[in-house]
Design a protein around this motif. Structure first.
Motif, mmCIF file in Angstrom:
data_model
loop_
_atom_site.group_PDB
_atom_site.id
_atom_site.type_symbol
_atom_site.label_atom_id
_atom_site.label_comp_id
_atom_site.label_asym_id
_atom_site.label_seq_id
_atom_site.Cartn_x
_atom_site.Cartn_y
_atom_site.Cartn_z
ATOM 1 N N PRO A 70 -32.483 -98.225 -0.115
ATOM 2 C CA PRO A 70 -33.083 -98.934 -1.292
ATOM 3 C C PRO A 70 -33.994 -99.966 -1.195
ATOM 4 C CG PRO A 70 -30.770 -98.897 -1.656
ATOM 5 C CD PRO A 70 -31.196 -98.422 -0.071
ATOM 6 N N GLU A 71 -34.209 -100.633 0.168
ATOM 7 C CA GLU A 71 -35.047 -101.706 0.422
ATOM 8 C C GLU A 71 -36.459 -100.793 0.740
ATOM 9 O OE1 GLU A 71 -33.702 -103.562 3.819
ATOM 10 O OE2 GLU A 71 -32.329 -104.637 2.709
ATOM 11 N N ALA A 72 -36.560 -99.669 1.159
ATOM 12 C CA ALA A 72 -37.891 -98.799 1.342
ATOM 13 C C ALA A 72 -38.229 -98.429 -0.168
ATOM 14 C CB ALA A 72 -37.662 -97.775 2.069
ATOM 15 N N VAL A 73 -37.582 -98.202 -0.999
ATOM 16 C CA VAL A 73 -38.179 -97.899 -2.463
ATOM 17 C C VAL A 73 -38.623 -99.030 -3.163
ATOM 18 C CG1 VAL A 73 -37.440 -96.929 -4.597
ATOM 19 C CG2 VAL A 73 -36.306 -95.958 -2.627
ATOM 20 N N LEU A 74 -37.970 -100.246 -2.704
ATOM 21 C CA LEU A 74 -38.510 -101.544 -3.342
ATOM 22 C C LEU A 74 -39.645 -101.829 -2.788
ATOM 23 C CD1 LEU A 74 -37.947 -103.649 -5.630
ATOM 24 C CD2 LEU A 74 -36.404 -105.015 -3.925
ATOM 25 N N ALA A 75 -39.635 -101.788 -1.481
ATOM 26 C CA ALA A 75 -41.132 -102.187 -0.870
ATOM 27 C C ALA A 75 -42.042 -101.379 -1.193
ATOM 28 C CB ALA A 75 -40.758 -102.026 0.757
ATOM 29 N N ALA A 76 -41.815 -100.138 -1.380
ATOM 30 C CA ALA A 76 -42.960 -99.164 -1.854
ATOM 31 C C ALA A 76 -43.541 -99.577 -3.366
ATOM 32 C CB ALA A 76 -42.327 -97.775 -1.880
ATOM 33 N N LEU A 77 -42.509 -100.014 -4.251
ATOM 34 C CA LEU A 77 -43.073 -100.255 -5.553
ATOM 35 C C LEU A 77 -43.606 -101.518 -5.449
ATOM 36 C CD1 LEU A 77 -39.719 -99.431 -7.398
ATOM 37 C CD2 LEU A 77 -41.970 -98.286 -7.437
ATOM 38 N N ARG A 78 -43.290 -102.413 -4.678
ATOM 39 C CA ARG A 78 -44.044 -103.897 -4.425
ATOM 40 C C ARG A 78 -45.472 -103.599 -3.918
ATOM 41 N NH1 ARG A 78 -39.035 -107.050 -1.605
ATOM 42 N NH2 ARG A 78 -38.249 -107.936 -3.814
ATOM 43 N N ARG A 79 -45.850 -102.494 -3.300
ATOM 44 C CA ARG A 79 -47.077 -102.625 -2.648
ATOM 45 C C ARG A 79 -48.005 -101.804 -3.717
ATOM 46 N NH1 ARG A 79 -43.914 -100.389 2.029
ATOM 47 N NH2 ARG A 79 -44.191 -98.359 0.750
ATOM 48 N N ARG A 80 -47.499 -101.101 -4.705
ATOM 49 C CA ARG A 80 -48.158 -100.703 -5.883
ATOM 50 C C ARG A 80 -48.874 -101.996 -6.732
ATOM 51 N NH1 ARG A 80 -47.999 -95.395 -6.482
ATOM 52 N NH2 ARG A 80 -47.272 -94.379 -4.322
ATOM 53 N N SER A 81 -49.937 -101.762 -7.103
ATOM 54 C CA SER A 81 -50.525 -102.668 -7.974
ATOM 55 C C SER A 81 -50.092 -102.463 -9.657
ATOM 56 C CB SER A 81 -52.074 -102.595 -7.997
ATOM 57 O OG SER A 81 -52.547 -101.384 -8.363
ATOM 58 N N ALA A 82 -49.362 -101.084 -9.989
ATOM 59 C CA ALA A 82 -48.972 -100.792 -11.324
ATOM 60 C C ALA A 82 -47.920 -99.971 -10.832
ATOM 61 C CB ALA A 82 -50.037 -100.060 -11.834
ATOM 62 N N PRO A 83 -47.019 -99.793 -12.248
ATOM 63 C CA PRO A 83 -45.622 -98.986 -12.086
ATOM 64 C C PRO A 83 -45.955 -97.839 -11.412
ATOM 65 C CG PRO A 83 -45.917 -100.157 -13.974
ATOM 66 C CD PRO A 83 -47.133 -100.145 -13.640
ATOM 67 N N ALA A 84 -44.950 -96.980 -10.797
ATOM 68 C CA ALA A 84 -45.162 -95.714 -10.215
ATOM 69 C C ALA A 84 -43.929 -94.890 -10.443
ATOM 70 C CB ALA A 84 -45.228 -95.954 -8.771
ATOM 71 N N THR A 85 -43.972 -93.703 -10.569
ATOM 72 C CA THR A 85 -42.939 -92.436 -10.394
ATOM 73 C C THR A 85 -42.206 -92.544 -9.034
ATOM 74 O OG1 THR A 85 -44.295 -90.633 -10.102
ATOM 75 C CG2 THR A 85 -44.030 -91.500 -12.380
ATOM 76 N N LEU A 86 -40.912 -92.071 -9.126
ATOM 77 C CA LEU A 86 -40.477 -91.721 -7.889
ATOM 78 C C LEU A 86 -40.730 -90.789 -7.246
ATOM 79 C CD1 LEU A 86 -38.016 -93.058 -6.515
ATOM 80 C CD2 LEU A 86 -36.488 -91.459 -7.597
ATOM 81 N N GLY A 87 -41.425 -89.703 -7.992
ATOM 82 C CA GLY A 87 -41.938 -88.342 -7.400
ATOM 83 C C GLY A 87 -43.027 -88.689 -6.727
ATOM 84 N N SER A 88 -43.960 -89.662 -7.109
ATOM 85 C CA SER A 88 -45.169 -90.106 -6.559
ATOM 86 C C SER A 88 -44.919 -90.873 -5.104
ATOM 87 C CB SER A 88 -45.948 -91.251 -7.350
ATOM 88 O OG SER A 88 -47.091 -91.719 -6.822
ATOM 89 N N LEU A 89 -43.756 -91.591 -4.992
ATOM 90 C CA LEU A 89 -43.581 -92.334 -3.943
ATOM 91 C C LEU A 89 -42.906 -91.438 -2.854
ATOM 92 C CD1 LEU A 89 -41.313 -95.376 -5.027
ATOM 93 C CD2 LEU A 89 -43.727 -95.393 -4.653
ATOM 94 N N VAL A 90 -42.368 -90.222 -3.122
ATOM 95 C CA VAL A 90 -41.956 -89.286 -2.346
ATOM 96 C C VAL A 90 -42.749 -88.539 -1.749
ATOM 97 C CG1 VAL A 90 -40.382 -87.151 -1.868
ATOM 98 C CG2 VAL A 90 -39.566 -89.512 -3.209
ATOM 99 N N LEU A 91 -43.842 -88.300 -2.492
ATOM 100 C CA LEU A 91 -44.956 -87.155 -2.332
ATOM 101 C C LEU A 91 -46.331 -88.024 -1.568
ATOM 102 C CD1 LEU A 91 -44.982 -84.800 -5.001
ATOM 103 C CD2 LEU A 91 -43.837 -84.350 -2.798
ATOM 104 N N ARG A 92 -46.407 -89.205 -2.210
ATOM 105 C CA ARG A 92 -47.835 -89.820 -1.576
ATOM 106 C C ARG A 92 -47.814 -91.079 -0.862
ATOM 107 N NH1 ARG A 92 -48.544 -87.623 -6.593
ATOM 108 N NH2 ARG A 92 -50.321 -86.031 -6.568
ATOM 109 N N ASP A 93 -46.414 -91.571 -0.801
ATOM 110 C CA ASP A 93 -46.276 -93.058 -0.026
ATOM 111 C C ASP A 93 -46.193 -92.878 1.466
ATOM 112 O OD1 ASP A 93 -45.125 -95.816 0.974
ATOM 113 O OD2 ASP A 93 -45.589 -96.509 -1.152
ATOM 114 N N GLU A 94 -47.138 -92.956 2.369
ATOM 115 C CA GLU A 94 -46.845 -92.726 3.847
ATOM 116 C C GLU A 94 -45.737 -93.724 4.380
ATOM 117 O OE1 GLU A 94 -50.448 -92.600 5.902
ATOM 118 O OE2 GLU A 94 -51.264 -90.975 4.469
ATOM 119 N N GLU A 95 -45.867 -94.860 4.058
ATOM 120 C CA GLU A 95 -44.741 -95.929 4.481
ATOM 121 C C GLU A 95 -43.357 -95.500 4.015
ATOM 122 O OE1 GLU A 95 -45.753 -100.110 4.424
ATOM 123 O OE2 GLU A 95 -47.787 -99.699 4.164
ATOM 124 N N PHE A 96 -43.326 -95.245 3.038
ATOM 125 C CA PHE A 96 -41.939 -94.578 2.233
ATOM 126 C C PHE A 96 -41.494 -93.460 3.132
ATOM 127 C CE2 PHE A 96 -39.174 -92.252 -0.446
ATOM 128 C CZ PHE A 96 -38.081 -93.182 -0.738
#
Length: 242
Positions: A70-96
Motif C-alpha cells: 500500500p505504501e508503494a501505491v500511495l507513493a505512486a499517487l503522490r508522484r502524480r500531479s493529477a489523479p491517476a487510475t490503478l491500471g495506469s499505475l500498474v502499466l506505466r509507473d516504473e517505480e511502482f
C-alpha cells in the motif's frame, strides 16, 4: 515429504495476506487489496470514473499504510500531479513496477506437488516374477496328500493376498497425498484479502470503482470529473449567442 514442505512454505506466504493474494486473478490480487486498504484507511479517494487521489489525511506523516505494497501505491499517487487510475499505475509507473517486483522476490520459492511415485521398478519386477513362478508351479503340479494340498492352498492364499494388497496400498498412499494436495490448493486460493472483504461490506460502490480504476489505463480528458450534460434549451442559447 515434498507436499509437507510445500505446505510449510505456503504457511509462510499466508502469514502476509498481500503475499497470499499476489498471484490471484486481478479483482482479488494484492494490488487491488492495497488500493482497498488505502481507501479503508481514508488515505486515498476514488471517484466514479476510477481516478485515485491522495486524501488530505495522507499528508499527515503519522498516517502511514504500514505495509510496503500500500505504501508503494500511495507513493505512486503522490508522484502524480493529477489523479491517476490503478491500471495506469500498474502499466506505466516504473517505480511502482520495481516495488512490486521486489515485493514478489521477497516471497519464498514455492514447491509444486505431484502425485507420489509408485513402487520402484526393480522391486515390482521381482514381485511379478514371484507371482508368475507361483502360478506356473501351482498349475503344473498335482498335489498329493494332505501336506501338499495344505501347502498349495497356502500358496494360492498368499498369491491372492498380494494381488489385493497392491491396489489397497496405492489407494492409501494416494488418499494421504490427495488430502495434503487439497490443503495446499485451499491455501493457494484462500479467502479474499481482508481489506477487500471489509471494503465490500462497508462500501460496495468503492469496490466497483476500484475495478473500474484497474481496467482504465488512462485518466481521461475530463480529469475524472463527470461531464456536464447540456439541456436542449442551453444548447439553443449557446448557438444563438454565437
Amino acid at each position: 515429504m515434498r507436499h509437507r514442505r510445500a505446505l510449510d512454505r505456503w504457511a509462510v506466504v499466508l502469514a502476509d495476506p498481500y503475499q497470499a493474494a499476489l498471484e490471484r486473478w486481478w479483482p482479488k490480487d494484492a494490488v487491488q487489496a492495497a488500493a482497498a486498504q488505502l481507501v479503508l484507511d481514508g488515505l486515498v479517494t476514488v471517484n466514479r470514473r476510477g481516478n485515485l487521489s491522495p486524501a488530505p489525511a495522507a499528508a499527515d506523516p503519522a498516517r502511514t499504510p504500514g505495509h510496503p505494497l500500500p505504501e508503494a501505491v500511495l507513493a505512486a499517487l503522490r508522484r502524480r500531479s493529477a489523479p491517476a487510475t490503478l491500471g495506469s499505475l500498474v502499466l506505466r509507473d516504473e517505480e511502482f513496477e520495481t516495488a512490486l517486483r521486489e515485493f514478489r522476490r521477497a516471497r519464498p520459492e514455492l514447491l509444486t506437488v505431484g502425485e507420489p511415485a509408485g513402487a520402484p521398478k526393480p522391486g515390482l519386477y521381482l514381485v511379478l516374477a514371484e507371482m508368475l513362478f507361483c502360478v506356473f508351479g501351482l498349475m503344473s503340479l498335482q498335489p498329493d496328500g494332505d501336506a501338499e494340498w495344505t501347502a498349495a492352498w497356502a500358496a494360492w492364499t498368499g498369491l491372492i493376498a498380494q494381488v489385493i494388497w497392491f491396489p489397497v496400498y496405492n489407494r492409501a498412499r494416494g488418499s494421504g497425498w490427495k488430502k495434503d494436495a487439497d490443503a495446499l490448493e485451499a491455501a493457494r486460493l484462500g479467502p479474499p484479502h481482508p481489506a477487500l472483504q471489509a471494503l465490500d461490506v462497508r462500501d460496495p460502490e468503492a469496490i466497483r470503482r476500484l475495478r473500474v480504476s484497474r481496467l482504465r489505463t488512462r485518466r481521461g480528458r475530463n480529469r475524472g470529473r463527470p461531464r456536464r450534460r447540456r439541456t436542449p434549451a442551453a444548447t439553443g442559447a449557446h448557438l444563438s449567442s454565437g
